[in-house]
Design a protein around this motif. Structure first.
Motif, short mmCIF file in Angstrom:
data_model
loop_
_atom_site.label_atom_id
_atom_site.label_comp_id
_atom_site.label_asym_id
_atom_site.label_seq_id
_atom_site.Cartn_x
_atom_site.Cartn_y
_atom_site.Cartn_z
N ASN A 230 19.89 23.02 15.02
CA ASN A 230 20.73 23.57 13.94
C ASN A 230 19.94 23.68 12.65
OD1 ASN A 230 22.84 21.63 15.66
ND2 ASN A 230 23.59 23.68 15.23
N LEU A 253 20.75 20.92 9.82
CA LEU A 253 21.95 20.11 9.95
C LEU A 253 21.82 19.20 11.18
CD1 LEU A 253 24.68 22.85 9.37
CD2 LEU A 253 23.95 21.10 7.72
N LEU A 255 24.27 17.33 13.50
CA LEU A 255 25.70 17.40 13.75
C LEU A 255 26.13 16.49 14.89
CD1 LEU A 255 26.14 21.30 13.63
CD2 LEU A 255 26.73 19.68 11.82
N ASN A 258 31.43 18.77 15.03
CA ASN A 258 31.37 19.63 13.84
C ASN A 258 31.19 18.81 12.55
OD1 ASN A 258 31.46 22.39 12.93
ND2 ASN A 258 33.42 21.93 11.96
N THR A 259 30.86 17.52 12.72
CA THR A 259 30.67 16.65 11.56
C THR A 259 29.19 16.58 11.19
OG1 THR A 259 32.57 15.31 12.14
CG2 THR A 259 30.98 14.33 10.63
N ILE A 260 28.90 16.72 9.91
CA ILE A 260 27.52 16.70 9.43
C ILE A 260 27.09 15.26 9.17
CG2 ILE A 260 25.95 17.48 7.61
CD1 ILE A 260 27.99 19.78 7.09
N ALA A 289 31.44 20.85 9.12
CA ALA A 289 30.60 22.03 8.89
C ALA A 289 31.49 23.27 8.84
CB ALA A 289 29.56 22.15 10.00
N LYS A 330 24.15 26.28 11.55
CA LYS A 330 25.25 25.74 12.36
C LYS A 330 25.33 26.43 13.72
CE LYS A 330 30.31 25.52 12.49
NZ LYS A 330 31.55 25.85 11.77
#
Length: 335
Positions: A230, A253, A255, A258-260, A289, A330
Motif C-alpha cells: 500500500n 500505509l 493497514l 481498513n485501519t491505518i 482509510a 490504499k
C-alpha cells in the motif's frame, strides 16, 4: 567552464583524503548535475575526484544490525538499476515509482544513488549568474523572493532562500525513513537519518545538507517496513516527462483491514528539503482509510503553508495530491 584538476581513485579512503585536503574539490560520479553547473559557471571546483571505480554499487538485503531485513543501496549503483532491482520493486515499490518519475532514461542510466541526494536546486535564479542568489553567492539576496516564484517553496523557507529540492528519489527515501551512510576523514563512518540529511535554508541557504566537506556517501539503507502492498508516488508537473515536480507525494500505509496502523507521507516541490508531512501522518494513525480522513489529514498538513506571490495554487494542489496519493496507496497501485 573553468580549468580544473582531474584525478581518479579506486579507494574511498584515498578519495576522502584528497577531497578533505582541498576545500574546492568535488566528487565526480554520474556528473549529471555537477557538470551542468560547471558549464553554467555556478559550481567552480578546481579539482574533480572521479569515484566511479569505487566498489560501492551493490544493492543488498541487510542481514545484521539495526536495519536487518532492510536493503542497502550502494552509492555508486545507478538510478536505473536501483529502480528495476527485484528487491526494490518487490519491497519498496514507492522508491521505484519515484526514481522512474525523475529525469529521463538516459540520465537515470548515469545518475548514482549517492549523487542524487546531493543534486542542487533547479531554481532559475540559482542558475542565472546575472541574478542575485544567496545560495550561489551568499549575501547577494534572493531574486525569487519577489520574482517569478510559482515553482518555489511553501514550507520552511526563509527570507534568504525560497528554492525547492529537485529530487524525486529523495522524497521516497524520506518517507521510507532511510539512513545515509558516510565515510569521513581517517575512515570515520557515521549514519545520518534521511530526514536530517538535507537542511532548510535559514540563514545559510548555500549549505544544502549536513555533510562535512570531504565526507563521501557509501550507501543508503532503508529499514524493513510493511508499506509494500500500500504505497504510491504521485508527481504533478507542467508536462508529462522530463520536468521537475510542482508537487509530489510519496505515501505509504500500513493497514489492518481498513485501519491505518502507520502512515508515511513525504512531499516534493514544496521546500528546500524533502518535506515529511508529520501532521498528516499523526492524524491518520489509528483511523480508517477513508476519503474523509485523507482530506482531513491533507488539510492538517497544508494549513501551515506560507505562500509567495505566484505559488498560492500549491496549497490546494498539495492537499489534492496528498489525498490522491493516499487513495492510490490504499488500492495498492503497483510499479
Amino acid at each position: 567552464m573553468r580549468p580544473f584538476k582531474y584525478s581518479r581513485t579506486e579507494s574511498s579512503t584515498e578519495a576522502v583524503s584528497q577531497a578533505t585536503a582541498n576545500k574546492n574539490a568535488k566528487y565526480l560520479a554520474g556528473g549529471t548535475n555537477l557538470i551542468d553547473l560547471m558549464k553554467e559557471d555556478v559550481e567552480r571546483p578546481d579539482e574533480l575526484i572521479d569515484v566511479t571505480r569505487l566498489e560501492l554499487s551493490e544493492i543488498l538485503e541487510i542481514t545484521e544490525g539495526e536495519n536487518r531485513g532492510g536493503v542497502s543501496l550502494g552509492a555508486m549503483a545507478k538510478n536505473t538499476e536501483t529502480a528495476n532491482h527485484p528487491l526494490i520493486r518487490m519491497n519498496y515499490p514507492v522508491l521505484s515509482l519515484a526514481i522512474l518519475a525523475g529525469a529521463s532514461g538516459q540520465i537515470r542510466n548515469m545518475a548514482t544513488n549517492g549523487g542524487n541526494p546531493n543534486q542542487r536546486t533547479r531554481c532559475a535564479y540559482f542558475y542565472d549568474t546575472a541574478m542575485p542568489c544567496n545560495k550561489r553567492e551568499p549575501g547577494t539576496g534572493c531574486g525569487a523572493l519577489e520574482g517569478q516564484n510559482h515553482l518555489h517553496a511553501i514550507f520552511g523557507w526563509s527570507e534568504n532562500c525560497v528554492a525547492v529540492h529537485p529530487s524525486d528519489m529523495c522524497i521516497a527515501l524520506a518517507a521510507l525513513d532511510a539512513t545515509v551512510k558516510v565515510e569521513g576523514a581517517n575512515g570515520e563512518m557515521r549514519s545520518i537519518p534521511f530526514t536530517d540529511y538535507h537542511r532548510l535554508p535559514g540563514d545559510m541557504p548555500e549549505k544544502d545538507n549536513n555533510l562535512e566537506h570531504g565526507e563521501l556517501i557509501t550507501a543508503i539503507e532503508i529499514p524493513k517496513n510493511n508499506f509494500a502492498a500500500n504505497s504510491y508516488y504521485l508527481k504533478v508537473r507542467d508536462r508529462s516527462s522530463y520536468a521537475f515536480a510542482l508537487i509530489s507525494v510519496a505515501a505509504g500505509l500500513e493497514l489492518t483491514g481498513n485501519t491505518i496502523n502507520l502512515a508515511r507521507i513525504a512531499m516534493g516541490g514544496v521546500a528546500h528539503k524533502p518535506w515529511r508531512a508529520l501532521e498528516a501522518e499523526e492524524f491518520l494513525k489509528g483511523k480508517e482509510a477513508t476519503q474523509a480522513n485523507f482530506e482531513a489529514a491533507a488539510a492538517a498538513e497544508m494549513k501551515n503553508a506560507r505562500t509567495l506571490e505566484h505559488n498560492k495554487f500549491k496549497v490546494e494542489l498539495g492537499a489534492r495530491a496528498i489525498v490522491r496519493a493516499l487513495n492510490l496507496a490504499k488500492t495498492g497501485e503497483k510499479v
